[in-house]
Design a protein around this motif. Sequence first.
Motif, PDB file in Angstrom:
ATOM      1  N   GLY A   1      26.706 117.807 -56.066  1.00 17.84           N
ATOM      2  CA  GLY A   1      26.375 116.422 -55.746  1.00 17.84           C
ATOM      3  C   GLY A   1      27.579 115.493 -55.759  1.00 17.84           C
ATOM      4  N   CYS A   2      27.317 114.233 -55.436  1.00 16.24           N
ATOM      5  CA  CYS A   2      28.407 113.249 -55.392  1.00 16.24           C
ATOM      6  C   CYS A   2      27.838 111.854 -55.618  1.00 16.24           C
ATOM      7  CB  CYS A   2      29.101 113.318 -54.035  1.00 16.24           C
ATOM      8  SG  CYS A   2      30.509 112.207 -53.957  1.00 16.24           S
ATOM      9  N   ASN A   3      28.584 111.037 -56.371  1.00 20.98           N
ATOM     10  CA  ASN A   3      28.142 109.653 -56.641  1.00 20.98           C
ATOM     11  C   ASN A   3      28.926 108.626 -55.844  1.00 20.98           C
ATOM     12  OD1 ASN A   3      26.441 110.670 -58.536  1.00 20.98           O
ATOM     13  ND2 ASN A   3      27.647 110.066 -60.312  1.00 20.98           N
ATOM     14  N   ASN A   4      29.796 109.079 -54.953  1.00 19.88           N
ATOM     15  CA  ASN A   4      30.742 108.134 -54.373  1.00 19.88           C
ATOM     16  C   ASN A   4      30.213 107.278 -53.224  1.00 19.88           C
ATOM     17  OD1 ASN A   4      32.985 108.336 -56.028  1.00 19.88           O
ATOM     18  ND2 ASN A   4      33.507 110.312 -55.134  1.00 19.88           N
ATOM     19  N   PHE A   5      29.272 107.798 -52.481  1.00 20.22           N
ATOM     20  CA  PHE A   5      28.693 107.039 -51.370  1.00 20.22           C
ATOM     21  C   PHE A   5      29.747 106.451 -50.425  1.00 20.22           C
ATOM     22  CE2 PHE A   5      25.268 107.307 -54.389  1.00 20.22           C
ATOM     23  CZ  PHE A   5      24.168 107.577 -53.593  1.00 20.22           C
ATOM     24  N   CYS A   6      30.657 107.289 -49.984  1.00 17.72           N
ATOM     25  CA  CYS A   6      31.542 106.841 -48.902  1.00 17.72           C
ATOM     26  C   CYS A   6      30.623 106.475 -47.742  1.00 17.72           C
ATOM     27  CB  CYS A   6      32.509 107.955 -48.508  1.00 17.72           C
ATOM     28  SG  CYS A   6      33.544 108.447 -49.899  1.00 17.72           S
ATOM     29  N   SER A   7      30.972 105.404 -47.046  1.00 10.34           N
ATOM     30  CA  SER A   7      29.967 104.803 -46.150  1.00 10.34           C
ATOM     31  C   SER A   7      29.559 105.708 -44.994  1.00 10.34           C
ATOM     32  CB  SER A   7      30.500 103.484 -45.609  1.00 10.34           C
ATOM     33  OG  SER A   7      31.659 103.761 -44.884  1.00 10.34           O
ATOM     34  N   TYR A   8      30.395 106.676 -44.632  1.00 11.64           N
ATOM     35  CA  TYR A   8      30.115 107.533 -43.472  1.00 11.64           C
ATOM     36  C   TYR A   8      29.456 108.851 -43.874  1.00 11.64           C
ATOM     37  CZ  TYR A   8      34.293 109.381 -45.556  1.00 11.64           C
ATOM     38  OH  TYR A   8      35.187 109.862 -46.476  1.00 11.64           O
ATOM     39  N   CYS A   9      29.286 109.098 -45.174  1.00 12.30           N
ATOM     40  CA  CYS A   9      29.015 110.461 -45.632  1.00 12.30           C
ATOM     41  C   CYS A   9      27.559 110.681 -46.036  1.00 12.30           C
ATOM     42  CB  CYS A   9      29.937 110.790 -46.804  1.00 12.30           C
ATOM     43  SG  CYS A   9      29.726 112.475 -47.377  1.00 12.30           S
ATOM     44  N   ILE A  10      27.014 111.781 -45.579  1.00 14.41           N
ATOM     45  CA  ILE A  10      25.608 112.107 -45.818  1.00 14.41           C
ATOM     46  C   ILE A  10      25.418 112.872 -47.136  1.00 14.41           C
ATOM     47  CG2 ILE A  10      25.669 114.320 -44.538  1.00 14.41           C
ATOM     48  CD1 ILE A  10      22.854 111.783 -44.120  1.00 14.41           C
ATOM     49  N   VAL A  11      26.530 113.378 -47.691  1.00 17.97           N
ATOM     50  CA  VAL A  11      26.432 114.302 -48.838  1.00 17.97           C
ATOM     51  C   VAL A  11      25.621 113.751 -50.019  1.00 17.97           C
ATOM     52  CG1 VAL A  11      27.818 115.425 -50.648  1.00 17.97           C
ATOM     53  CG2 VAL A  11      28.395 115.738 -48.253  1.00 17.97           C
ATOM     54  N   PRO A  12      25.850 112.508 -50.482  1.00 19.29           N
ATOM     55  CA  PRO A  12      25.064 112.048 -51.639  1.00 19.29           C
ATOM     56  C   PRO A  12      23.555 112.028 -51.356  1.00 19.29           C
ATOM     57  CG  PRO A  12      26.949 110.620 -51.290  1.00 19.29           C
ATOM     58  CD  PRO A  12      26.860 111.513 -50.087  1.00 19.29           C
ATOM     59  N   TYR A  13      23.182 111.911 -50.076  1.00 26.41           N
ATOM     60  CA  TYR A  13      21.758 111.867 -49.728  1.00 26.41           C
ATOM     61  C   TYR A  13      21.162 113.273 -49.601  1.00 26.41           C
ATOM     62  CZ  TYR A  13      23.368 107.210 -48.521  1.00 26.41           C
ATOM     63  OH  TYR A  13      23.961 105.978 -48.567  1.00 26.41           O
TER      64      TYR A  13
ATOM     65  N   GLY B   1      33.814 121.767 -56.066  1.00 27.97           N
ATOM     66  CA  GLY B   1      32.907 120.639 -56.281  1.00 27.97           C
ATOM     67  C   GLY B   1      33.137 119.649 -55.164  1.00 27.97           C
ATOM     68  N   GLN B   2      32.169 118.797 -54.910  1.00 27.96           N
ATOM     69  CA  GLN B   2      32.339 117.770 -53.898  1.00 27.96           C
ATOM     70  C   GLN B   2      33.498 116.864 -54.296  1.00 27.96           C
ATOM     71  OE1 GLN B   2      29.181 118.752 -52.411  1.00 27.96           O
ATOM     72  NE2 GLN B   2      30.540 118.477 -50.680  1.00 27.96           N
ATOM     73  N   ASN B   3      33.646 116.681 -55.596  1.00 24.54           N
ATOM     74  CA  ASN B   3      34.747 115.883 -56.127  1.00 24.54           C
ATOM     75  C   ASN B   3      35.072 116.459 -57.508  1.00 24.54           C
ATOM     76  OD1 ASN B   3      36.492 113.966 -57.064  1.00 24.54           O
ATOM     77  ND2 ASN B   3      34.945 112.385 -57.334  1.00 24.54           N
TER      78      ASN B   3
ATOM     79  N   SER C   1      39.435 117.168 -54.001  1.00 22.05           N
ATOM     80  CA  SER C   1      39.763 116.055 -54.898  1.00 22.05           C
ATOM     81  C   SER C   1      39.490 114.711 -54.237  1.00 22.05           C
ATOM     82  CB  SER C   1      41.249 116.111 -55.244  1.00 22.05           C
ATOM     83  OG  SER C   1      41.551 117.301 -55.901  1.00 22.05           O
ATOM     84  N   HIS C   2      39.169 113.738 -55.052  1.00 19.70           N
ATOM     85  CA  HIS C   2      39.063 112.362 -54.559  1.00 19.70           C
ATOM     86  C   HIS C   2      40.246 111.588 -55.135  1.00 19.70           C
ATOM     87  CE1 HIS C   2      37.745 108.319 -53.799  1.00 19.70           C
ATOM     88  NE2 HIS C   2      36.690 108.764 -53.137  1.00 19.70           N
ATOM     89  N   PRO C   3      40.999 110.854 -54.297  1.00 20.18           N
ATOM     90  CA  PRO C   3      42.206 110.162 -54.793  1.00 20.18           C
ATOM     91  C   PRO C   3      41.921 109.220 -55.963  1.00 20.18           C
ATOM     92  CG  PRO C   3      42.138 110.122 -52.406  1.00 20.18           C
ATOM     93  CD  PRO C   3      40.830 110.690 -52.854  1.00 20.18           C
TER      94      PRO C   3
ATOM     95  N   ASN D   1      34.347 102.478 -48.106  1.00 21.28           N
ATOM     96  CA  ASN D   1      33.997 102.530 -49.534  1.00 21.28           C
ATOM     97  C   ASN D   1      34.721 103.670 -50.244  1.00 21.28           C
ATOM     98  OD1 ASN D   1      32.699 101.634 -51.856  1.00 21.28           O
ATOM     99  ND2 ASN D   1      31.001 103.084 -51.597  1.00 21.28           N
ATOM    100  N   ARG D   2      36.006 103.837 -49.897  1.00 23.94           N
ATOM    101  CA  ARG D   2      36.754 104.944 -50.500  1.00 23.94           C
ATOM    102  C   ARG D   2      37.285 104.578 -51.894  1.00 23.94           C
ATOM    103  NH1 ARG D   2      36.382 110.016 -49.590  1.00 23.94           N
ATOM    104  NH2 ARG D   2      38.599 110.435 -49.765  1.00 23.94           N
ATOM    105  N   LYS D   3      37.289 103.310 -52.238  1.00 19.51           N
ATOM    106  CA  LYS D   3      37.612 102.846 -53.605  1.00 19.51           C
ATOM    107  C   LYS D   3      39.064 103.076 -54.024  1.00 19.51           C
ATOM    108  CE  LYS D   3      32.875 103.771 -55.163  1.00 19.51           C
ATOM    109  NZ  LYS D   3      32.212 105.015 -54.930  1.00 19.51           N
TER     110      LYS D   3
END
Length: 425
Positions: free
Chosen positions: A142-154, A186-188, A221-223, A260-262
């Motif tokens: 899973g992933c909590n990041n919710f990058c605006s283009y990404c379907i993965v968290p859903y 992992g997704q991240n 990895s997520h930066p 929303n890459r933060k």
Amino acid sequence: MNLNDTEIVQKIMTDAGCLIANNIAAADIILLNTCSVRDNAEEKIHNRIETLYHLLKKRKKTTVLGILGCMAERLQSNLLESNNIVSLVVGPDEYRKLPELISLAFKGEKHIAVDMTSIETYDDVIPLCSNGISAWISIMRGCNNFCSYCIVPYTRGRERSRPADTIINEVKSLVDRGVKEITLLGQNVNSYSYESTKFHTLLADAAEAVPKNVRIAFLTSHPMDLSDSLIDTIAQHDNICKYIHLPIQSGSNRILKLMNRKYSLEHYLDIISKIKRSIPNVSISTDVIAGYPSETIEDHQQTLAVIKEVRYVSAFMFRYSPREGTKSYKENDSVPEEEKIRRLNEIIQLQNRISGELNQQDIGKTFEVLVETPSKKNPSEWVGKTMYGKSVIFGNTDGKYIQGDYANVIITDATSATLKGNVVE
Ligand code: SF4
């Protein structure tokens, strides 16, 4: 992640008494594990279902066709309704139900199982590892990041990590089975956290739990979460691969914010400098999206500039593909398709040039190569991998090396995709 999930499904099904068929003609159950990350990936599955429709309708024996993975989660009943050959639609958190649902499907029942949980990590399912020398271990899902283009968290739900001790036990059991390279997935992965164990500690523990000739790698990895401690851990352990995939996505701060890459470009480049300072000859790869909504030529130029500055060894480069259900889906997909393709081609051309130049610099150097498999083009040549994540083709004419050995190879030639070389004693 999907390849690893397929191995988890194979394990669940073989534990339930099934055998893995060598070809589709022999199969009574066909499971398609799917990806929703881009429209093109889904299109492939729709085409595959269409092909299977024609194949299966000629069959006399009952065949169960199931759609698994992110498309199952996203499209749910639509997959059953669009044709009458799909009997099962099973999302990433529901694979344990497969044996039961498949026996119901043989009785003519159709089922959808797409509940998402905050706990499922398949912690006790040791996946079947297909090639014998390289294996993946999902350490989190899973992933909590919710990058605006990404379907993965859903489609894959919220982040949850597996207990560190079961991961380390799995690492050890893979080594006992002869595995020489283990990738923690992992997704991240950087946000792995279980009780007091953070990712850098887990990575160090994995590297120390295996013999020195077993490599440990990780993806992805997520930066925002890549810590100094992680960089130090990679630098301090000889058997942790010196290869980091660090998606940038865009070189424009404005677009990064919309995505929303933060993180900012400056923060990203700061991490890159720390990595390069601490890990000599490190390979860094990335992901790039061309033509995100509202991306201007200046934004695009900034993406080209960051590629030139970092000099990635490779990159996964795609044009923006709107995914229904994501935040950016509601935004105006303003960059025309042909302009997205033009920008993407410019990015690919630049990246290929840089990959080629970096590989050329390896000519004359000797690398320890993990011997993987005979080359498809020429079976007297073999393909292996360096610690830096680069593929190397080398002659193995006397058959001295077998899969899982290490060979010292001096590089004699290079393209943007591969290195070629000869074994040296
Ligand atoms: S970090 Fe962003 S791009 Fe990666 S899986 Fe999570 S939401 Fe998707």
